[in-house]
Design a protein around this motif. Structure first.
Motif, PDB file in Angstrom:
ATOM      1  N   UNK A  55      -6.856 -65.658  22.337  1.00 18.93           N
ATOM      2  CA  UNK A  55      -7.122 -67.057  21.991  1.00 18.93           C
ATOM      3  C   UNK A  55      -6.926 -67.282  20.499  1.00 18.93           C
ATOM      4  N   UNK A  56      -7.353 -66.332  19.694  1.00 16.92           N
ATOM      5  CA  UNK A  56      -7.158 -66.404  18.241  1.00 16.92           C
ATOM      6  C   UNK A  56      -5.662 -66.396  17.904  1.00 16.92           C
ATOM      7  N   UNK A  57      -4.913 -65.558  18.591  1.00 20.67           N
ATOM      8  CA  UNK A  57      -3.495 -65.380  18.280  1.00 20.67           C
ATOM      9  C   UNK A  57      -2.607 -66.525  18.772  1.00 20.67           C
ATOM     10  N   UNK A  58      -2.895 -67.077  19.961  1.00 18.43           N
ATOM     11  CA  UNK A  58      -1.964 -68.034  20.557  1.00 18.43           C
ATOM     12  C   UNK A  58      -2.498 -69.459  20.678  1.00 18.43           C
ATOM     13  N   UNK A  59      -3.782 -69.687  20.420  1.00 22.76           N
ATOM     14  CA  UNK A  59      -4.400 -71.020  20.470  1.00 22.76           C
ATOM     15  C   UNK A  59      -4.040 -71.788  21.747  1.00 22.76           C
ATOM     16  N   UNK A  60      -4.472 -71.289  22.909  1.00 25.11           N
ATOM     17  CA  UNK A  60      -4.139 -71.978  24.155  1.00 25.11           C
ATOM     18  C   UNK A  60      -4.882 -73.307  24.281  1.00 25.11           C
ATOM     19  N   UNK A  61      -4.282 -74.223  24.997  1.00 22.87           N
ATOM     20  CA  UNK A  61      -4.966 -75.471  25.325  1.00 22.87           C
ATOM     21  C   UNK A  61      -5.779 -75.312  26.606  1.00 22.87           C
ATOM     22  N   UNK A  62      -5.289 -74.453  27.505  1.00 20.99           N
ATOM     23  CA  UNK A  62      -5.905 -74.237  28.803  1.00 20.99           C
ATOM     24  C   UNK A  62      -6.064 -72.739  29.030  1.00 20.99           C
ATOM     25  N   UNK A  63      -7.261 -72.348  29.466  1.00 19.62           N
ATOM     26  CA  UNK A  63      -7.524 -70.940  29.792  1.00 19.62           C
ATOM     27  C   UNK A  63      -7.947 -70.856  31.246  1.00 19.62           C
ATOM     28  N   UNK A  73     -18.491 -60.699  31.590  1.00 20.09           N
ATOM     29  CA  UNK A  73     -17.865 -61.509  32.636  1.00 20.09           C
ATOM     30  C   UNK A  73     -17.233 -62.775  32.061  1.00 20.09           C
ATOM     31  N   UNK A  74     -16.575 -63.524  32.924  1.00 17.11           N
ATOM     32  CA  UNK A  74     -15.892 -64.735  32.502  1.00 17.11           C
ATOM     33  C   UNK A  74     -16.821 -65.845  32.058  1.00 17.11           C
ATOM     34  N   UNK A  75     -18.039 -65.851  32.562  1.00 15.21           N
ATOM     35  CA  UNK A  75     -19.006 -66.882  32.168  1.00 15.21           C
ATOM     36  C   UNK A  75     -19.386 -66.709  30.704  1.00 15.21           C
ATOM     37  N   UNK A  76     -19.777 -65.500  30.327  1.00  6.40           N
ATOM     38  CA  UNK A  76     -20.134 -65.249  28.931  1.00  6.40           C
ATOM     39  C   UNK A  76     -18.912 -65.373  28.018  1.00  6.40           C
ATOM     40  N   UNK A  77     -17.768 -64.919  28.497  1.00  5.76           N
ATOM     41  CA  UNK A  77     -16.547 -65.031  27.703  1.00  5.76           C
ATOM     42  C   UNK A  77     -16.204 -66.496  27.464  1.00  5.76           C
ATOM     43  N   UNK A  84     -16.242 -70.922  19.646  1.00  9.21           N
ATOM     44  CA  UNK A  84     -15.288 -70.787  18.536  1.00  9.21           C
ATOM     45  C   UNK A  84     -14.181 -71.836  18.577  1.00  9.21           C
ATOM     46  N   UNK A  85     -13.719 -72.180  19.791  1.00  8.15           N
ATOM     47  CA  UNK A  85     -12.634 -73.151  19.974  1.00  8.15           C
ATOM     48  C   UNK A  85     -13.074 -74.198  20.989  1.00  8.15           C
ATOM     49  N   UNK A  86     -13.921 -75.141  20.594  1.00 15.48           N
ATOM     50  CA  UNK A  86     -14.542 -76.076  21.544  1.00 15.48           C
ATOM     51  C   UNK A  86     -13.587 -77.043  22.233  1.00 15.48           C
ATOM     52  N   UNK A 105     -21.944 -70.798  36.254  1.00 11.96           N
ATOM     53  CA  UNK A 105     -20.562 -71.288  36.264  1.00 11.96           C
ATOM     54  C   UNK A 105     -20.502 -72.773  35.917  1.00 11.96           C
ATOM     55  N   UNK A 106     -21.555 -73.499  36.231  1.00 12.61           N
ATOM     56  CA  UNK A 106     -21.554 -74.940  35.975  1.00 12.61           C
ATOM     57  C   UNK A 106     -22.163 -75.305  34.621  1.00 12.61           C
ATOM     58  N   UNK A 107     -22.690 -74.322  33.911  1.00 12.65           N
ATOM     59  CA  UNK A 107     -23.340 -74.628  32.628  1.00 12.65           C
ATOM     60  C   UNK A 107     -22.727 -73.892  31.439  1.00 12.65           C
ATOM     61  N   UNK A 108     -21.668 -73.140  31.667  1.00 14.64           N
ATOM     62  CA  UNK A 108     -21.092 -72.323  30.587  1.00 14.64           C
ATOM     63  C   UNK A 108     -20.064 -73.073  29.751  1.00 14.64           C
ATOM     64  N   UNK A 109     -19.710 -74.284  30.164  1.00 10.98           N
ATOM     65  CA  UNK A 109     -18.736 -75.061  29.423  1.00 10.98           C
ATOM     66  C   UNK A 109     -17.391 -75.198  30.099  1.00 10.98           C
ATOM     67  N   UNK A 110     -17.161 -74.440  31.164  1.00 13.41           N
ATOM     68  CA  UNK A 110     -15.913 -74.572  31.913  1.00 13.41           C
ATOM     69  C   UNK A 110     -15.873 -75.953  32.565  1.00 13.41           C
ATOM     70  N   UNK A 111     -14.684 -76.535  32.655  1.00 12.99           N
ATOM     71  CA  UNK A 111     -14.558 -77.872  33.218  1.00 12.99           C
ATOM     72  C   UNK A 111     -14.500 -77.868  34.738  1.00 12.99           C
ATOM     73  N   UNK A 112     -14.162 -76.717  35.330  1.00 12.93           N
ATOM     74  CA  UNK A 112     -14.024 -76.636  36.779  1.00 12.93           C
ATOM     75  C   UNK A 112     -14.010 -75.177  37.200  1.00 12.93           C
TER      76      UNK A 112
END
Length: 135
Positions: A55-63, A73-77, A84-86, A105-112
């Motif tokens: 993420x630091x290297x390529x600055x994705x818009x979507x992960x 796990x993916x939730x903490x990640x 860092x990249x809100x 999964x619904x509270x970690x900031x992921x949109x879906x």
């Protein structure tokens, strides 16, 4: 959605980072992203540490973030990445039943949360239409 943020708009492609510990899913995701107009793969990662470095290297818009990975796990990640990249849009993906996923999964900031088997071009376009920055 503004034309500049629309997938497939002239001069714009949504940059995607796929994070999953299974190479077979990363390969499948790469194929789906490549088949989706207006999207391109920027990178791949197999762990939390690799995801944050990528993420630091390529600055994705979507992960596309696997929910269950060894170690962190993916939730903490997702939490760490968004701290860092809100503005990054994170979609959790899971091979398991979506109704049995951890409540976090619904509270970690992921949109879906998306079932891995449902990842296809139409789903990417719809997720971006609903949750991209110009929503």
């Amino acid at each position: 959605m503004s034309d500049a943020a629309r997938p497939g708009a002239p001069g714009h492609e949504v940059g995607v980072l796929t994070v999953d510990d299974q190479a077979s899913f990363r390969s499948a995701a790469r194929a789906v992203v490549g088949a989706t107009p207006g999207f391109r793969t920027l990178g791949e990662a197999a762990s939390a540490a690799e995801a944050l470095a990528a993420a630091e290297a390529v600055a994705p818009e979507l992960v596309l973030m696997d929910v269950r990975m060894p170690g962190t796990d993916g939730i903490d990640t997702t939490r760490r990445l968004l701290a860092r990249w809100p503005k990054t849009v994170v979609v959790l993906v899971s091979a398991g039943a979506l109704d049995r996923l951890p409540p976090a999964c619904t509270t970690c900031g992921a949109v879906a949360v998306l079932a891995k088997q449902d990842l296809r071009p139409r789903a990417l376009i719809e997720l971006w239409r609903r949750h991209g920055p110009a929503r």
